[in-house]
Motif scaffolding. Structure first.
Motif: not given
Length: 123
Positions: A50-75
């Motif tokens: 789990k991450v903060t809102e800011i980390a959720f916006e910024v970190l997926p721009e880093t190669p090798g990091i993505r919104p978590a399958p299943y969890l992120a798709s549910r908001g």
């Protein structure tokens, strides 16, 4: 970080429990609430937290990091380190620690006191 190091690190937090579920994933919980998962991604360990809102916006721009399958798709604000370069071991530990804190802070003060979880987020 490998799976054994992940499990050792997650076990160092107060009031945690560990289960293996969801296709042999190591799932770590605080008071029955998930804070970190290590599962497989094409033969590699993938770390979800789990991450903060800011980390959720910024970190997926880093190669090798993505919104978590299943969890992120549910908001939910969860990320997964699934490939290199991802995060260094120290950064991954820091984010897992933040995840633990975010989940623990969602528990009532009474529950945290009963579990021996520090209340250092209180003013």
């Amino acid at each position: 970080m490998n799976r054994d190091e992940f499990n050792t690190f997650c076990s160092s937090f107060p009031a945690t429990s560990h289960v293996v579920q969801w296709g042999n994933s190591d799932v770590w919980k605080v008071a029955d609430k998930v804070f970190a998962i290590c599962g497989w991604n094409d033969g590699r360990d993938a770390f979800t937290f789990k991450v903060t809102e800011i980390a959720f916006e910024v970190l997926p721009e880093t190669p090798g990091i993505r919104p978590a399958p299943y969890l992120a798709s549910r908001g939910m604000k969860w990320l997964q380190v699934f490939d290199l370069p991802g995060l260094s071991d120290s950064e991954l530990r820091r984010h897992i620690g933040i995840s633990y804190d975010l989940v623990a802070r969602g528990l009532s003060k009474k529950k945290r006191l009963a579990l021996g979880i520090p209340l250092n987020d209180e003013s």
